[in-house]
Motif scaffolding. Structure first.
Motif, PDB file in Angstrom:
ATOM      1  N   SER A   1       0.818  -1.224   0.000  1.00  0.00           N
ATOM      2  CA  SER A   1       0.000   0.000   0.000  1.00  0.00           C
ATOM      3  C   SER A   1       0.846   1.267   0.000  1.00  0.00           C
ATOM      4  O   SER A   1       0.491   2.269   0.625  1.00  0.00           O
ATOM      5  N   GLY A   2       1.999   1.214  -0.668  1.00  0.00           N
ATOM      6  CA  GLY A   2       2.792   2.426  -0.796  1.00  0.00           C
ATOM      7  C   GLY A   2       4.078   2.455  -0.002  1.00  0.00           C
ATOM      8  O   GLY A   2       4.936   3.299  -0.251  1.00  0.00           O
ATOM      9  N   SER A   3       4.234   1.547   0.963  1.00  0.00           N
ATOM     10  CA  SER A   3       5.477   1.513   1.720  1.00  0.00           C
ATOM     11  C   SER A   3       6.613   0.953   0.874  1.00  0.00           C
ATOM     12  O   SER A   3       6.407   0.085   0.019  1.00  0.00           O
ATOM     13  N   GLU A   4       7.834   1.439   1.122  1.00  0.00           N
ATOM     14  CA  GLU A   4       9.001   0.940   0.394  1.00  0.00           C
ATOM     15  C   GLU A   4       9.606  -0.293   1.048  1.00  0.00           C
ATOM     16  O   GLU A   4      10.173  -1.143   0.377  1.00  0.00           O
ATOM     17  N   GLY A   5       9.542  -0.381   2.377  1.00  0.00           N
ATOM     18  CA  GLY A   5      10.175  -1.509   3.054  1.00  0.00           C
ATOM     19  C   GLY A   5      10.476  -1.205   4.500  1.00  0.00           C
ATOM     20  O   GLY A   5       9.585  -1.089   5.330  1.00  0.00           O
ATOM     21  N   ILE A   6      11.778  -1.028   4.826  1.00  0.00           N
ATOM     22  CA  ILE A   6      12.214  -0.737   6.194  1.00  0.00           C
ATOM     23  C   ILE A   6      12.529   0.750   6.312  1.00  0.00           C
ATOM     24  O   ILE A   6      13.245   1.310   5.477  1.00  0.00           O
ATOM     25  N   TYR A   7      12.012   1.376   7.359  1.00  0.00           N
ATOM     26  CA  TYR A   7      12.252   2.794   7.614  1.00  0.00           C
ATOM     27  C   TYR A   7      13.080   2.945   8.883  1.00  0.00           C
ATOM     28  O   TYR A   7      12.914   2.180   9.840  1.00  0.00           O
TER      29      TYR A   7
ATOM     30  N   VAL B   1      14.893   1.691   3.066  1.00  0.00           N
ATOM     31  CA  VAL B   1      15.492   0.794   2.102  1.00  0.00           C
ATOM     32  C   VAL B   1      14.379  -0.071   1.531  1.00  0.00           C
ATOM     33  O   VAL B   1      13.467  -0.492   2.259  1.00  0.00           O
ATOM     34  N   LYS B   2      14.427  -0.317   0.230  1.00  0.00           N
ATOM     35  CA  LYS B   2      13.380  -1.095  -0.418  1.00  0.00           C
ATOM     36  C   LYS B   2      13.591  -2.589  -0.189  1.00  0.00           C
ATOM     37  O   LYS B   2      14.671  -3.119  -0.422  1.00  0.00           O
ATOM     38  N   THR B   3      12.538  -3.245   0.250  1.00  0.00           N
ATOM     39  CA  THR B   3      12.518  -4.701   0.363  1.00  0.00           C
ATOM     40  C   THR B   3      11.071  -5.112   0.550  1.00  0.00           C
ATOM     41  O   THR B   3      10.280  -4.375   1.149  1.00  0.00           O
ATOM     42  N   SER B   4      10.683  -6.258   0.041  1.00  0.00           N
ATOM     43  CA  SER B   4       9.283  -6.657  -0.005  1.00  0.00           C
ATOM     44  C   SER B   4       8.782  -7.223   1.322  1.00  0.00           C
ATOM     45  O   SER B   4       9.360  -8.166   1.859  1.00  0.00           O
ATOM     46  N   ASN B   5       7.712  -6.615   1.843  1.00  0.00           N
ATOM     47  CA  ASN B   5       7.013  -7.107   3.041  1.00  0.00           C
ATOM     48  C   ASN B   5       7.934  -7.516   4.186  1.00  0.00           C
ATOM     49  O   ASN B   5       7.873  -8.663   4.677  1.00  0.00           O
TER      50      ASN B   5
ATOM     51  N   SER C   1       3.261   3.908   6.183  1.00  0.00           N
ATOM     52  CA  SER C   1       2.259   2.993   5.644  1.00  0.00           C
ATOM     53  C   SER C   1       2.470   1.574   6.169  1.00  0.00           C
ATOM     54  O   SER C   1       3.566   1.032   6.094  1.00  0.00           O
ATOM     55  N   LYS C   2       1.415   0.992   6.726  1.00  0.00           N
ATOM     56  CA  LYS C   2       1.369  -0.398   7.177  1.00  0.00           C
ATOM     57  C   LYS C   2       2.535  -0.803   8.084  1.00  0.00           C
ATOM     58  O   LYS C   2       3.264  -1.775   7.824  1.00  0.00           O
TER      59      LYS C   2
END
Length: 367
Positions: free
Chosen positions: A30-36, A53-57, A356-357
């Motif tokens: 829902s728009g989040s990239e990964g870890i913040y 950093v981008k990483t899935s779920n 997000s989430k």
């Protein structure tokens, strides 16, 4: 005048010691990239964004003992586990590698005391994966995979094994694995050299049928373990000794008058061992607060705090014990509460982290 410099220096060091890095894992549909990552002030409760950093779920995170590396499950059909290098100077993360989690929808990961072994739990496939951590923080493919089997009375949620956590004992000699699908906490000996798992003599501890064991935490001073049970909204209190669990108490994490849907999620003991907190989703959206008897570890309800958001999954207490942060997944923010250290009750600081989430919160101390 001679006392001013030491006192000033002490105060300065104390202030610096209460600066932390905050890591937030999310769902990325829902728009989040990964870890913040954020800088967190443990005196004010204010968080300042560092980056992402981008990483899935990345729905659950673990930090290496030396705080140089971060590991994240990637909760997907074909599950993976990702490793990152953490940069304390700016709170940044650099991707290192990813390996299979040996199952579907991994939801938990933990690291041993030496930092050379990680253990992941896969919810949908009911598997446990043991993998080596290299000296450079990268992960090797799983060297041991354990398939759990069984079911329980809730046909829609307990049709098969569902691993929901992989928790090392305080001495790291044992691994405790709550299995939501079978109403058991699986018990394993941990080989100190390799991290390999072998069932203990007891093999498991049963909980009430239909309870759905989810997460577990240990008391910092007493030989007591606390288990949150998702499906019945309850907490089991166990006497813990050398890989064995003996039930002492089972109590609700909801008011006696509660009539809504259950969906308990997370559980944590305060750093001083005086209070226990448990998150409730379903229709409750609350944090249950308990006083802990300092001799027996038994629980007595102290109160309930609305989470001021929807679907509080993971929550975390900062290392100083001053603040409790709740990840309200479906209202897309983390709410920061101040802990009253005399009563354990929570006050809204009005501080919010918009993301997000959010589903997982971890800490790294700044030195």
């Amino acid at each position: 005048m001679k006392l001013l410099l030491p006192v000033t220096l002490f105060l300065s060091l104390s202030l610096k010691a209460q600066q932390y890095h905050l890591l937030v894992g999310t769902y990325t549909n829902s728009g989040s990239e990964g870890i913040y990552t954020y800088r967190f002030d443990a005196q004010t409760g204010k968080a300042t964004a560092n980056g992402s950093v981008k990483t899935s779920n990345p729905s659950y995170l673990a930090v290496s003992p030396d705080q140089k590396y971060v590991f994240a499950v990637n909760e997907n059909d074909s599950g993976t586990v990702s490793a990152f290098k953490f940069h304390k100077e700016n709170g940044g993360l650099t991707f290192l590698n990813a390996v299979s989690s040996a199952g579907a929808h991994p939801c938990y990961i933990s690291v041993n005391k030496k930092g050379n072994v990680a253990v992941a739990g896969n919810y949908s496939s009911g598997t446990i994966a043991v993998m080596e951590v290299r000296n450079d923080g990268q992960l090797n493919q799983p060297k041991q995979i354990i398939q759990l089997k069984g079911s329980s009375v809730n046909r829609s949620r307990q049709e098969k094994s569902h691993v929901h956590a992989t928790v090392f004992s305080p001495d790291f000699k044992y691994l405790l694995v709550p299995d939501l699908g079978t109403d058991k906490v699986m018990l394993y000996n941990v080989a100190q050299s390799s991290g390999a798992l072998q069932p203990t003599e007891d093999a498991y501890a049963d909980v009430n049928a239909g309870a759905g064991p989810r997460h577990l935490d240990f008391h910092p001073k007493l030989e007591v373990a606390y288990l949150i049970e998702e499906l019945t909204g309850t907490i089991s209190v166990f006497k813990y000794k050398d890989g064995r669990l003996e039930l002492m108490q089972n109590t609700s994490s909801h008011p006696l008058s509660y009539i809504g849907a259950f969906g308990s999620a997370d559980i944590h003991v305060s750093p001083d061992g005086r209070f226990l907190y448990a998150s409730n989703r379903g229709d409750a959206n609350s944090i249950a607060i308990f006083n802990i008897d300092q001799e027996t570890g038994m629980l007595q309800i102290a109160g309930f705090q609305p989470t001021l958001g929807i679907h509080p999954r993971n929550f975390s207490i900062d290392p100083t014990g001053n603040f409790l942060l709740v990840a309200n997944r479906d209202s897309n923010e983390i709410v920061v509460f101040k802990i009253d250290k005399k009563t354990g009750l929570l006050d809204d600081t009005k501080q919010r982290i918009n993301v997000s989430k959010p589903v997982c919160i971890k800490w790294i101390v700044t030195k």
